[in-house]
Scaffold this active site. Structure first.
Site, PDB file in Angstrom:
ATOM      1  N   TYR A 157     -45.773 -38.135  21.321  1.00 10.54           N
ATOM      2  CA  TYR A 157     -44.731 -38.977  20.727  1.00 10.54           C
ATOM      3  C   TYR A 157     -43.593 -39.065  21.729  1.00 10.54           C
ATOM      4  O   TYR A 157     -43.163 -38.044  22.266  1.00 10.54           O
ATOM      5  CB  TYR A 157     -44.257 -38.339  19.421  1.00 10.54           C
ATOM      6  CG  TYR A 157     -43.123 -39.056  18.735  1.00 10.54           C
ATOM      7  CD1 TYR A 157     -43.339 -40.219  18.005  1.00 10.54           C
ATOM      8  CD2 TYR A 157     -41.826 -38.555  18.794  1.00 10.54           C
ATOM      9  CE1 TYR A 157     -42.294 -40.867  17.361  1.00 10.54           C
ATOM     10  CE2 TYR A 157     -40.768 -39.199  18.159  1.00 10.54           C
ATOM     11  CZ  TYR A 157     -41.015 -40.356  17.437  1.00 10.54           C
ATOM     12  OH  TYR A 157     -39.971 -40.998  16.798  1.00 10.54           O
ATOM     13  N   ASP A 201     -42.353 -36.568  29.824  1.00  7.33           N
ATOM     14  CA  ASP A 201     -41.387 -36.589  28.731  1.00  7.33           C
ATOM     15  C   ASP A 201     -41.046 -35.139  28.411  1.00  7.33           C
ATOM     16  O   ASP A 201     -41.815 -34.432  27.748  1.00  7.33           O
ATOM     17  CB  ASP A 201     -42.007 -37.301  27.518  1.00  7.33           C
ATOM     18  CG  ASP A 201     -41.037 -37.355  26.346  1.00  7.33           C
ATOM     19  OD1 ASP A 201     -40.013 -36.643  26.386  1.00  7.33           O
ATOM     20  OD2 ASP A 201     -41.318 -38.096  25.378  1.00  7.33           O
ATOM     21  N   LYS A 260     -32.368 -33.771  23.529  1.00  9.76           N
ATOM     22  CA  LYS A 260     -32.195 -32.530  22.751  1.00  9.76           C
ATOM     23  C   LYS A 260     -31.242 -31.519  23.400  1.00  9.76           C
ATOM     24  O   LYS A 260     -30.037 -31.666  23.292  1.00  9.76           O
ATOM     25  CB  LYS A 260     -33.569 -31.929  22.445  1.00  9.76           C
ATOM     26  CG  LYS A 260     -34.418 -32.911  21.601  1.00  9.76           C
ATOM     27  CD  LYS A 260     -35.630 -32.269  21.003  1.00  9.76           C
ATOM     28  CE  LYS A 260     -36.583 -33.252  20.384  1.00  9.76           C
ATOM     29  NZ  LYS A 260     -36.329 -33.613  19.010  1.00  9.76           N
TER      30      LYS A 260
END
Ligand code: HOZ
Length: 436
Positions: free
Chosen positions: A151, A246, A274
């Protein structure tokens, strides 16, 4: 005072959820939070400190998600609070460059050596969307290869065989993504080099980028098999394809320099999010100079943002990254405490004779309700998600807050002491005993 004996039903959380459903789609601002995959109603939080979350009904929970990764130091860490408080009185946004953005970029380039230049954005989704546009602009090619169950945020190109909330909600190929976009996204099973080779051969000269999570957190925690990342790197070099890692979840978490440092494979572009914002909404993408110089205003690939490099977010992120880069023992501790927790859970599984498996690396782990070794999306989907729901609820009642989906990794924070770890292990054992 706060307690851990939950009165989950007829609570203020329930009341807020009912109100929320009238005015927010599904009552939440991000789908997994609705608890649809685990039953029951979401718990509405009021505050958090260290290892603990406190809800609106006065219950406390050990936090095992840590805001899906960012709160690696635990909640409300004094150094982050001080940095944000210090920045507040100088205004919240300028829409003009600041020194903190320079400091942030210098620090990122130092911590992640494959990044020679970096652009700040406001979320991991923005970072990945921008990274593939850049790879397309740089190579002049249009297709990308992604992996089933990975994702990369909710950009159209990535909502094909996607993990995280999209698989949790049962729609790994989202409605609203045009066929044209879907045609440009090729997918391969994770950990399967030969299928990547086949895709590259069948689309020779048309693939701009391969994007992947070097350690997956979005189909649960899934590790790359030995040689997989190295093999992808080699294929990208041979075929002149841009390799994008990623590292929104793994960046600054698995090591100071992320999964690429820990696993010793360097991408061309890295996407971050994050932890980089210390809990504020921040993302970034960066990589080789020759590629990054294609970004506007130097190059022809356009990308911009009013709040990009926001001073409050930069202050929180800088405090976080300075703490992590100045304290390498953080990662030794995180590894040790997470292994302590997972070996405790493993002992329960073995003593109870249960057919479950655990994947762990550093401070990320997942307990899968399947006897299969989970190395890809197909194996992750063999998990018994109904049983996972019971496990989630059992843990919640014992004051342990897990990710409300089988298809998410857990993230351990520095605030988890050995005493708290023992509490987690005990709750696991009791819950696993109850739900059989
Ligand atoms: N899909 C996100 C984590 N992989 C969930 C984020 C959230 O709900 O806050």
């Amino acid at each position: 005072m706060y307690n851990s004996t939950l009165a989950i039903y007829n609570t203020k959380s329930q009341e807020l959820f009912n109100r929320a459903k009238n005015v927010i789609p599904g009552g939440v601002n991000s789908p997994v939070r609705a608890f649809k995959a685990v039953g029951g109603n979401p718990v509405f939080m009021k505050s958090a400190k260290g290892a603990y979350l406190f809800d609106v009904d006065g219950n406390s929970y050990v936090d095992m998600i840590n805001s899906w990764g960012p709160m690696i130091l635990g909640h409300a860490h004094q150094e982050i609070i001080d940095a944000v408080q210090d920045a507040l009185s100088s205004s919240f946004s300028f829409g003009a460059p600041t020194e903190k953005e320079v400091l942030m970029a210098e620090l990122i380039c130092k911590m992640v050596p494959s990044i020679e230049k970096v652009r700040m954005v406001n979320s991991g989704t923005e970072a990945t969307m921008s990274a593939i546009r850049l790879a397309r602009g740089f190579t002049g090619k249009s297709k990308i290869i992604k992996f089933e169950g990975c994702y990369h945020g909710h950009g159209d190109s990535f909502l094909i065989s996607a993990g995280s909330g999209v698989v949790t909600m049962g729609s790994p190929d989202s409605a609203g993504v045009t066929q044209g976009v879907a045609n440009d996204t090729l997918t391969a099973p994770y950990n399967n080099l030969s299928s990547v080779k086949q895709l590259l051969e069948a689309n020779r000269g048309n693939v701009a980028a391969i994007i992947l999570e070097p350690v997956v957190g979005n189909m649960g925690c899934v590790l790359p098999l030995p040689g997989f990342l190295e093999g992808i790197r080699k294929l990208c070099d041979e075929e002149k394809v841009v390799l994008i890692f990623d590292e929104v979840m793994t960046g600054f978490r698995l090591a100071k320099g992320g999964a690429q440092e820990r696993l010793n494979v360097k991408p061309d572009i890295t996407t971050l999010g994050k932890i980089i914002g210390g809990g504020m909404p921040v993302g970034a993408y960066g990589g080789k100079k020759e590629i990054m110089d294609y970004v506007s205003p130097l190059g022809p690939v356009y990308q911009a943002g009013t709040l990009s490099g926001n001073p409050i977010a930069m202050s929180a992120g800088l405090a976080m990254l300075n703490h992590l880069s100045g304290n390498p023992s953080v990662y030794t501790y995180l590894d040790k405490i997470t292994e302590y927790i997972t070996s405790g859970i493993e002992q329960s599984i073995n003593s109870l004779g249960l057919p479950y498996s655990i994947n762990q690396i550093g401070s990320m782990y997942s307990l899968f309700f399947t006897s299969e070794k989970v190395i890809d999306f197909d194996k992750a989907k063999t998990s018994d998600t109904i049983l996972f729901g019971k496990y989630f609820q059992g843990m919640l009642k014992k004051g342990i807050y897990l990710a409300p989906s089988q298809y998410e990794s857990l993230f351990i924070s520095l605030a988890i002491t050995e005493e708290i770890a023992d509490k987690i292990i005990k709750a696991n054992h009791l819950t696993l005993t109850e739900i059989q």
